[in-house]
Enzyme design. Structure first.
Site, mmCIF file in Angstrom:
data_model
loop_
_atom_site.group_PDB
_atom_site.id
_atom_site.type_symbol
_atom_site.label_atom_id
_atom_site.label_comp_id
_atom_site.label_asym_id
_atom_site.label_seq_id
_atom_site.Cartn_x
_atom_site.Cartn_y
_atom_site.Cartn_z
ATOM 1 N N GLY A 12 -5.257 -25.904 -13.997
ATOM 2 C CA GLY A 12 -5.046 -25.981 -12.558
ATOM 3 C C GLY A 12 -5.826 -27.122 -11.943
ATOM 4 N N VAL A 63 -0.263 -21.761 -18.308
ATOM 5 C CA VAL A 63 -1.335 -21.259 -19.172
ATOM 6 C C VAL A 63 -1.000 -19.904 -19.784
ATOM 7 C CG1 VAL A 63 -3.197 -22.561 -18.078
ATOM 8 C CG2 VAL A 63 -2.577 -20.292 -17.190
ATOM 9 N N ASN A 89 -9.586 -22.634 -14.436
ATOM 10 C CA ASN A 89 -9.514 -22.588 -12.977
ATOM 11 C C ASN A 89 -8.155 -22.110 -12.466
ATOM 12 O OD1 ASN A 89 -10.149 -23.633 -10.082
ATOM 13 N ND2 ASN A 89 -8.318 -24.774 -10.699
ATOM 14 N N SER A 141 -13.663 -14.904 -9.008
ATOM 15 C CA SER A 141 -13.594 -14.742 -7.551
ATOM 16 C C SER A 141 -14.575 -13.664 -7.148
ATOM 17 C CB SER A 141 -12.180 -14.322 -7.129
ATOM 18 O OG SER A 141 -12.141 -13.946 -5.769
ATOM 19 N N TYR A 154 -5.123 -8.801 -8.595
ATOM 20 C CA TYR A 154 -5.856 -10.057 -8.734
ATOM 21 C C TYR A 154 -7.343 -9.789 -8.950
ATOM 22 C CZ TYR A 154 -7.744 -14.631 -7.250
ATOM 23 O OH TYR A 154 -8.420 -15.835 -7.177
ATOM 24 N N ALA A 156 -8.663 -7.105 -10.163
ATOM 25 C CA ALA A 156 -8.820 -6.514 -11.499
ATOM 26 C C ALA A 156 -8.820 -7.591 -12.571
ATOM 27 C CB ALA A 156 -7.699 -5.505 -11.750
ATOM 28 N N LYS A 158 -9.664 -10.789 -12.223
ATOM 29 C CA LYS A 158 -10.881 -11.591 -12.137
ATOM 30 C C LYS A 158 -12.095 -10.796 -12.621
ATOM 31 C CE LYS A 158 -9.050 -15.384 -10.561
ATOM 32 N NZ LYS A 158 -9.005 -16.608 -11.398
#
Length: 253
Positions: A12, A63, A89, A141, A154, A156, A158
């Site tokens: 990214g 990815v 990233n 995050s 999201y 979960a 991270k």
């Protein structure tokens, strides 16, 4: 912290936080491989990074596609140089209350935010182990640390990245492969703009977020590049398995 003979992969790396990291690593002397789903948008970043006198290549890939990641890493190792730094990233989310989402959305969020880093670790870390050295910096995050309404899956993912990083840090420590996690807070990025949208409601949401940040501003992509460069450097040679929040003091945990 110059690293003139080393190579970094930034997933990214064409926009937002990834762009800032790419430019910083290039200034520090790294050749950079940008893994990005939108290679056309990454070209401007690559052009600016090359002005630092390093080689920069763009690999247009998802990815979450293990075969594509494996092929790209093999090409980087063969043609750009041994990978010293991997920065995971790349990320994506579509905020919604969990009970209003479905499994197709879950699968996409998990594929990009969790499966993607698994793929890159599996492709890159064996080379680092073989050379007895390397650095992995995973961008998670603060949502993973405190939870965020409308970002349950999201968050979960991270959180999984944080736990995975710690486990891998233990597994690879004897090979001098050091892994750490950086947790951004709310940041002015293209992804944030797409989440907030435009208009009066977007301004209200942004103002509400800023009021919760002691430094009274949103993060900017450049706020994260320095800590990534530090963790990639020799100065961080005794740091592994750590989770570092960069959020203007929003979450002091």
């Amino acid at each position: 912290m110059s690293s003139t003979t080393k190579t970094a992969i930034v997933t990214g790396g064409g926009q937002g936080i990834g762009r800032a990291i790419t430019l910083r690593l290039a200034r520090d002397g790294y050749n950079v491989a940008i893994f990005d789903l939108k290679p056309d948008l990454a070209e401007e970043t690559a052009t600016e990074a090359r002005a630092s006198g390093v080689e920069v290549r763009i690999y247009g890939l998802d990815v979450a596609d293990e075969a594509a990641v494996n092929a790209a890493v093999a090409d980087v190792e063969a043609n750009l140089g041994p990978v010293w730094v991997l920065v995971n990233n790349a990320g994506w989310d579509k905020p919604a209350m969990f009970l209003q989402t479905d499994s197709d959305l879950w699968d996409k969020i998990i594929a990009i935010n969790l499966r993607g880093p698994l793929n890159t670790h599996k492709a890159v870390c064996p080379h680092m182990v073989g050379r007895k050295g390397g650095r992995v910096i995973n961008i998670a995050s603060d949502a993973a640390r405190v939870g965020t309404s409308t970002e349950a899956v999201y968050s979960a993912c991270k959180g999984g990245v944080i736990a995975f990083t710690k486990s891998m840090a233990r597994e690879l420590a004897r090979s001098n492969v050091l892994l750490n996690t950086v947790c951004p807070g709310p940041t002015n990025t293209p992804m944030m703009a797409s989440v907030l949208g435009t208009g009066e409601d977007a301004v209200k949401w942004k103002d509400a977020m800023v009021r919760g940040i002691p430094l009274r501003r949103m993060g900017e992509p450049e706020d994260y590049a320095g800590i990534v460069a530090f963790l990639a450097s020799d100065d961080a040679g005794f740091i592994t398995g750590q989770t570092i929040s960069v959020s203007g003091g929003m979450n002091m945990i």
